[in-house]
Enzyme design. Structure first.
Site, PDB file in Angstrom:
ATOM      1  N   ARG A  42       0.887  -1.234   0.084  1.00  0.00           N
ATOM      2  CA  ARG A  42       0.066   0.043   0.003  1.00  0.00           C
ATOM      3  C   ARG A  42       0.914   1.304   0.030  1.00  0.00           C
ATOM      4  O   ARG A  42       1.622   1.636   0.822  1.00  0.00           O
ATOM      5  CB  ARG A  42      -1.175   0.147   0.944  1.00  0.00           C
ATOM      6  CG  ARG A  42      -1.938   1.118   1.193  1.00  0.00           C
ATOM      7  CD  ARG A  42      -2.956   1.023   1.970  1.00  0.00           C
ATOM      8  NE  ARG A  42      -2.849   1.111   3.444  1.00  0.00           N
ATOM      9  CZ  ARG A  42      -3.973   0.878   4.242  1.00  0.00           C
ATOM     10  NH1 ARG A  42      -5.166   1.463   3.871  1.00  0.00           N
ATOM     11  NH2 ARG A  42      -3.585   1.045   5.541  1.00  0.00           N
ATOM     12  N   ASP A  68     -12.033   5.457   7.646  1.00  0.00           N
ATOM     13  CA  ASP A  68     -11.798   6.561   6.916  1.00  0.00           C
ATOM     14  C   ASP A  68     -12.974   7.387   6.242  1.00  0.00           C
ATOM     15  O   ASP A  68     -13.055   8.301   5.972  1.00  0.00           O
ATOM     16  CB  ASP A  68     -10.666   6.313   5.836  1.00  0.00           C
ATOM     17  CG  ASP A  68      -9.241   6.817   6.185  1.00  0.00           C
ATOM     18  OD1 ASP A  68      -9.188   7.958   6.748  1.00  0.00           O
ATOM     19  OD2 ASP A  68      -8.127   6.060   6.231  1.00  0.00           O
ATOM     20  N   ASP A  73      -5.218   2.831  14.128  1.00  0.00           N
ATOM     21  CA  ASP A  73      -4.325   3.549  12.942  1.00  0.00           C
ATOM     22  C   ASP A  73      -4.894   4.940  12.492  1.00  0.00           C
ATOM     23  O   ASP A  73      -5.684   5.225  13.252  1.00  0.00           O
ATOM     24  CB  ASP A  73      -4.310   2.622  11.626  1.00  0.00           C
ATOM     25  CG  ASP A  73      -5.326   2.475  10.813  1.00  0.00           C
ATOM     26  OD1 ASP A  73      -6.454   3.233  11.400  1.00  0.00           O
ATOM     27  OD2 ASP A  73      -5.554   1.397  10.100  1.00  0.00           O
ATOM     28  N   GLU A 128     -12.636   4.777   0.325  1.00  0.00           N
ATOM     29  CA  GLU A 128     -12.734   5.149   1.624  1.00  0.00           C
ATOM     30  C   GLU A 128     -13.210   6.849   1.583  1.00  0.00           C
ATOM     31  O   GLU A 128     -13.101   7.314   2.832  1.00  0.00           O
ATOM     32  CB  GLU A 128     -11.634   4.730   2.438  1.00  0.00           C
ATOM     33  CG  GLU A 128     -10.150   5.407   1.700  1.00  0.00           C
ATOM     34  CD  GLU A 128      -9.142   4.564   2.194  1.00  0.00           C
ATOM     35  OE1 GLU A 128      -9.200   4.033   3.400  1.00  0.00           O
ATOM     36  OE2 GLU A 128      -8.074   4.855   1.666  1.00  0.00           O
TER      37      GLU A 128
END
Length: 685
Positions: free
Chosen positions: A309, A427, A596, A399
């Site tokens: 990612r 998100d 996160d 997202e």
């Protein structure tokens, strides 16, 4: 910091050395060609990147103004949709189409199973995740609360719990592969199986199950059939993350992350650590050799298929400076460097992609224009590195609200290379709040999951993906189970992801991957996908989760402030002081949750929204931060590296800024402030 010059770019010496001494050798790409090509790509794409970010802000300003102008008026869904169309936030739907992606590995296209996400800055975790393709069902049941049996007794091996584990595994085999026992006993069976030594290999819904026979093993020697374990094919794929789960703010951090990816691609990554008072070294697992019923030999992958990612379009990094002295867009650097590194795949001891593809997950893109930008960037990267067109496959994280509302057009923009779409609830919720920040106060964070937009979001992601032909060509994914210690709850709830038609879903650990794999034995995802045709209406997706007419009691407000403040502080203090981008953080009720930047975004935006609309005061937020700082200090009392949170500490200031400056942060993202304060903490160390 001193820089070295490369083709007009100012490059950190640590990055230049890594590229020239570690990443380039063996690829056939000469240093001069690489640096000239990178400089050309940055010259071409950095201005476009900046323009796309400016468009985000322009659209947001227009949406803010629309909400302010209509303050106090009844909600008009039709007027809202017309306005979003007029300003170009909503774009026309493309004519019906199907993606044309080819050369996709079976783990992505033809199989359904769990997916891990692992921070690239932790080599031990990265190896654990890469090796999580196969997992012990016995261990997963014995060591978690997934087993409906009393917990293990103190001391050594608990015979009673072991018996319950074995009974559970036997029942799973009975349901999943009828005839397995006859095969192990050597009798007649219609079930076809493969062998490796004394072990048996079965298949169901495309996933493998290994029954381990070892009569010398402590478990096997007490088992009537000599079964020592049941091994499940578990994490089919893993995302090695350079984004949300890491704290990478400079060249040193980036090189460490890139080095992990290089070790995985070369196959020589290893980690030495202490466990139980002994030094242990971990490396990548080899492939697994089997003999088919016909007597022919075949091999199964010993590791997860690895994605990487990259960073999104927003951030820049001081690892490389452009000719005008500004920092290079980090996402552009990631695209070129992680692709360069992936050229080592298959040249060493192991192979990642058996089709020769490179899988890059691209997060936080806002709509089809930004997806088209990523597609063009990957075209240019392939040209620089001498790769065939569409070698680089893209995973699109759905997202951001503008992507969700224009998902078909976004997929169309990358239709030749798309290999993955995935929802990201946290998100997506952060962007939901920020986009409609000035519409009014939002419902509390915990109520977002029952909002109308979230059901439409999750349903549309699958249905639109299927309509665009992703089934059997690409992954359609679902998000993370965030509570790694609550496997019993996961086993009850997460079956909803394959039932929703998703052929992958995120789990927080290799153990969770093994347990979640059982869901894919129970649900034939590809058959389920054929049953799903209805696309939830766009109007539901565009509904705003406002707390219209809501009157909270002082106790309710304080609880919500404390809940968000505790989550923000608990995550930020590790990010700023220790550079930990993802970890299990105790929540306000002391339940460990995987946190996160996505979780941070929603918590900070939720408080910023309430502050803006007067649900709470600045004094109340500050009081909550002080109260929760004491709680977070207590929760981290056993960490020798922990530094207490005080109003003067850098971490506390960062947490406070995320709330009080949340309205003005680009798209409500946390990265700009986190990077600023982390760099300050590193400078002060």
């Amino acid at each position: 910091m001193a820089y070295v010059e490369r083709s007009g770019l100012q490059v950190s010496p640590v990055l230049a050395d890594f590229i020239e001494s570690a990443a380039l050798p063996g690829t056939g790409v000469a240093p001069d060609r690489f640096w000239t090509g990178l400089a050309d790509i940055l010259a071409r794409f950095a201005p476009v990147n900046r323009a796309l970010l400016a468009k985000r802000e322009d659209l947001q300003a227009q949406i803010d103004a629309w909400h302010v102008a209509r303050a106090g008026q009844a909600w008009d869904a039709g007027a809202y949709r017309a306005f979003l169309t007029e300003i170009g936030y909503l774009v026309p739907e493309p004519a019906p189409f199907e993606i044309t992606t080819t050369n996709v590995d079976v783990e992505v296209a033809k199989m359904a199973g769990p997916q891990l996400v692992v921070p690239s800055l932790n080599t031990r975790f990265a190896l654990n995740a890469a090796n999580a393709r196969w997992g012990s069902l016995y261990d997963a049941l014995y060591g978690t609360d997934a087993l409906d049996a009393p917990p293990a007794k103190p001391g050594g091996y608990d015979v009673d719990r072991g018996a319950a584990v074995i009974a559970y595994a036997r029942a799973f085999l009975d349901r999943t592969v009828p005839g397995w026992e006859a095969a192990v006993k050597g009798g007649e069976t219609a079930q076809k199986f493969a062998r490796s030594g004394d072990n048996f290999l079965f298949m169901n819904n495309g996933l493998h199950i290994e029954v381990v026979i070892d009569r010398k093993h402590p478990i096997g020697r007490t088992d009537p059939l000599g079964i020592a374990d049941v091994i499940l094919e578990s994490a089919l794929s893993t995302i090695v993350d350079l984004e949300d789960s890491v704290a990478a703010v400079d060249a040193d951090d980036k090189v460490e992350a890139y080095r992990t990816w290089l070790g995985l691609m070369k196959g020589d990554l290893s980690a030495t650590f202490q466990k139980g008072g002994k030094a242990m070294t971990r490396s990548l697992e080899a492939d697994r050799e089997w003999t088919a019923p016909s007597g022919s030999k075949f091999t199964l992958p010993g590791r997860s298929l690895l994605f990487v990612r990259n960073v999104g379009h927003l951030m820049t990094n001081p690892a490389v400076l452009l000719p005008d002295g500004s920092e290079a867009p980090e996402g552009i650097l990631d695209a070129v460097i992680t692709s360069l590194i992936a050229m080592h795949d298959g040249k060493g001891a192991v192979r990642n992609s058996r089709t020769g593809s490179i899988y890059i997950v691209k997060p936080k893109m806002h709509g089809p224009e930004e997806a088209a930008f990523a597609n063009d960037l990957f075209d240019a990267t392939e040209d620089l590195l001498g790769l065939a067109r569409y070698t680089i496959k893209v995973g699109v994280m759905d997202e951001e609200r503008r992507t969700s509302a224009n998902l078909a057009a976004t997929i169309h923009a990358v239709r030749g290379r798309i290999a993955f779409i995935n929802t990201g609830f946290l998100d997506r919720t952060g962007d939901e709040i920020h986009t409609s920040m000035r519409a009014g106060p939002m419902v509390p964070k915990g109520e977002m999951k029952t909002s109308a937009w979230i059901k439409a979001y999750e349903g549309r992601n699958v249905a639109i993906g299927l309509a665009c032909g992703l089934s059997s060509k690409a992954q359609i994914g679902k998000g993370m189970w965030a509570a790694p210690d609550r496997m019993a709850d996961m086993m009850v709830q997460k079956i909803g992801h394959p039932m929703a038609g998703a052929n992958t879903a995120w789990v927080p650990s290799p153990t969770a991957a093994t347990l979640h794999a059982m869901h894919y034995h129970k649900v034939d995802v590809f058959a389920r996908q054929k049953e799903l045709t209805a696309i939830p209406p766009l109007g539901d997706l565009l509904s705003v989760p406002l707390a219209t007419g809501r009157n909270w009691s002082p106790a309710e407000i304080e609880r919500e402030l404390d809940n968000n403040a505790q989550g923000i502080l608990g995550y930020v203090v590790r990010w700023i002081d220790q550079g930990v981008g993802c970890s299990k953080v105790p929540d306000i009720d002391d339940v460990g949750l995987m946190e996160d930047r996505a979780t941070l975004r929603i918590s900070s935006q939720a408080l910023a929204n309430w502050l803006l609309h007067g649900v709470c005061t600045a004094e109340q937020v500050d009081a909550a931060l002080v109260r929760m700082a004491a709680k977070v200090d207590g929760q981290n009392a056993g960490d020798p590296l922990y530094r207490k949170l005080t109003p003067d500490s850098i971490a506390f200031k960062a947490a406070r800024a995320l709330v009080f400056e949340g309205v003005t942060q680009p798209s409500g993202y946390t990265e700009p402030l986190l990077h600023k304060f982390r760099q300050a903490a590193k400078a002060a160390a």
